[in-house]
Design an enzyme around this catalytic site. Structure first.
Site, short mmCIF file in Angstrom:
data_model
loop_
_atom_site.label_atom_id
_atom_site.label_comp_id
_atom_site.label_asym_id
_atom_site.label_seq_id
_atom_site.Cartn_x
_atom_site.Cartn_y
_atom_site.Cartn_z
N THR A 221 32.52 46.79 35.46
CA THR A 221 31.68 46.24 36.21
C THR A 221 30.52 46.91 36.42
O THR A 221 29.67 47.17 35.42
CB THR A 221 32.21 47.35 37.35
OG1 THR A 221 33.06 47.01 38.17
CG2 THR A 221 31.42 47.90 38.83
N ARG A 249 44.14 44.92 46.16
CA ARG A 249 44.00 46.16 45.74
C ARG A 249 42.54 45.61 46.12
O ARG A 249 41.79 44.73 45.65
CB ARG A 249 44.32 46.67 44.22
CG ARG A 249 43.89 47.35 43.64
CD ARG A 249 42.41 47.48 42.88
NE ARG A 249 42.22 48.73 42.16
CZ ARG A 249 41.28 49.24 41.50
NH1 ARG A 249 39.31 48.29 41.32
NH2 ARG A 249 40.65 49.87 41.26
N GLY A 251 39.02 48.44 44.62
CA GLY A 251 38.70 49.31 44.29
C GLY A 251 37.71 50.43 44.90
O GLY A 251 36.96 50.44 46.18
N ASP A 252 36.96 50.94 44.19
CA ASP A 252 36.16 52.34 44.85
C ASP A 252 34.47 51.22 45.22
O ASP A 252 34.00 52.20 45.82
CB ASP A 252 35.24 53.67 43.69
CG ASP A 252 34.79 52.59 42.50
OD1 ASP A 252 35.90 51.79 41.42
OD2 ASP A 252 34.45 53.38 41.62
N THR A 272 31.25 53.52 37.65
CA THR A 272 31.76 52.42 37.16
C THR A 272 33.25 53.06 36.86
O THR A 272 32.79 53.85 36.06
CB THR A 272 31.36 51.61 36.13
OG1 THR A 272 32.46 50.76 35.93
CG2 THR A 272 30.24 52.05 35.15
N GLY A 273 34.21 52.32 36.55
CA GLY A 273 35.69 53.07 35.75
C GLY A 273 36.79 53.10 36.38
O GLY A 273 36.58 52.31 37.27
N GLY A 275 38.81 53.05 39.30
CA GLY A 275 38.55 53.26 41.15
C GLY A 275 39.35 54.03 41.88
O GLY A 275 38.43 54.90 42.29
N1 ASP Z 1 35.74 51.21 39.69
C1 ASP Z 1 36.12 48.99 39.15
C2 ASP Z 1 37.28 49.22 40.37
O1 ASP Z 1 38.02 50.04 39.88
C3 ASP Z 1 36.39 48.67 38.15
C4 ASP Z 1 34.77 49.17 37.06
O2 ASP Z 1 34.14 50.08 37.51
O3 ASP Z 1 35.00 49.04 36.10
O4 ASP Z 1 37.25 48.33 40.58
#
Ligand code: ASP
Length: 355
Positions: A221, A249, A251-252, A272-273, A275
């Site tokens: 991300t 789905r 995410g965050d 990022t991570g 979510g």
């Molecule tokens: N946070 C993002 C999600 O969960 C993915 C990411 O940050 O790589 O959609």
């Protein structure tokens, strides 16, 4: 503002002259010096995703390509800020560079859903007004961050999704592309690798859905947080989400408070991570709230939220953030996070691994 400062400085100078013959400085003079230091300060910080990014899995060419793109992106935002542009402008234009690169999981390089489509999410927030805009699950918008900004500025809403968001994009003349624009070989390979794993999806258990193959694939991300010369903070995040996601789905990244948050009284944050954990932890807002309620620094708040709270939940990932004085934090609990920062003195740092 400059003129006001000069005036205050003169007034204080004459007021203090009499009383400060023996001491070089008074507390009031300190305050003015501090004000002058922060006046016109600006800065920017970006990420290109966090995850199991290990040097041993990286070729020299790939590493150079990531660094070059991070540098290109941050310099775009930095130039805007240096020339007196707003933090919002800097965040949007910086993210555009990363969205247009296939290296990152946003825009062009978005990962695939289980059904081999691409569904993109993004959000942006203005720390001076607490206004925000977000889009989720769009598949024809070339730069979702631009649409998020349109939602913020030209709609009565904060978040739009799917077909409705695309209709709004059309009405606002935001650039649309054929969904095939987002198809890249590398991302398709990653999806197939995940799908080939036995028991890759267990609808009953979110934990087994995120099995090690998915967990260990770097997410990618992109996000940006910036402080402009007027003391205004802004943050934005853009993503393709997680590989093999199902059921629309979300995410965050498009969730204000989880993936993105900005507030002039504290800081601007992009996450990022994984979510689901960032939503449950309201990570971006939590960092701001900890600064506001506990009176702690950005670095202390980020460390506590990422290294303690998120980690205790079982979440992985990181954040980039900047406070209203230009202090920057890049905190992550994964092996790596693509990241870069640049300040008002043109000092640039770029990082990938945990150093
Ligand atoms: N946070 C993002 C999600 O969960 C993915 C990411 O940050 O790589 O959609």
């Amino acid at each position: 503002m400059n003129r006001v400062l000069i005036f205050i400085s003169f007034a204080l100078f004459f007021a203090c002259k009499e009383q400060s013959k023996e001491t070089a400085k008074t507390p009031i003079v300190d305050v003015v010096e501090e004000l002058s230091k922060t006046e016109n300060t600006f800065g920017i910080v970006i990420h290109g995703g966090a995850g199991t990014i290990l040097k041993k899995n990286m070729t020299a060419e790939k590493e150079a390509a990531y660094k070059t793109k991070l540098e290109e992106a941050i310099k775009v935002g930095h130039t805007i800020l240096k020339n007196g542009g707003t933090s919002l402008e800097a965040v949007e234009k910086t993210i555009n560079i990363l969205e247009n690169s296939p290296l990152f999981n946003a825009g062009k390089g978005a990962v695939f859903t289980y059904d081999e489509t691409n569904e993109l999410d993004a959000s942006i927030m203005d720390g001076s007004t607490l206004n925000a805009g977000a889009v989720a699950g769009v598949s024809t918008v070339k730069n979702p961050i631009n649409l998020a900004r349109e939602v913020m500025l030209n709609s009565p809403h904060v978040m739009l999704s799917g077909k409705g968001a695309e209709q709004f994009a059309k009405e606002r003349s935001v650039e649309l592309v054929d969904p095939s624009y987002f198809h890249t070989e590398d991302r398709l390979k990653l999806l197939r690798k995940i799908k080939d794993k036995p028991n890759h999806v267990d609808a009953k258990s979110a934990t087994s859905f995120y099995d090690p193959v998915i967990k260990d694939s770097k997410f990618g991300t992109v996000g940006c947080a910036a402080l402009d010369k007027y003391g205004n903070l802004a943050a934005g995040t853009s993503t393709g989400g997680m590989s093999a996601k199902k059921w629309n789905r979300i995410g965050d990244s498009p969730i204000i408070g989880a993936g993105t948050y900005a507030n002039n009284t504290t800081c601007a944050v992009s996450s990022t991570g994984w979510g689901e954990y960032f939503i449950r932890g309201m990570v971006a807002y939590d960092i701001s709230a900890m600064m506001e309620y506990k009176g702690i620094s950005l670095q202390e708040a980020s460390q506590e939220v990422i290294q303690k709270k998120l980690t205790a939940l079982g979440g992985t990932g990181g954040i980039v953030a900047i406070d209203n004085k230009g202090n920057v934090s890049m905190e992550f609990n994964t092996a790596g996070m693509y990241r870069a920062t640049m300040n008002a003195n043109d000092e640039l740092t770029i990082g990938i691994y945990k150093e």
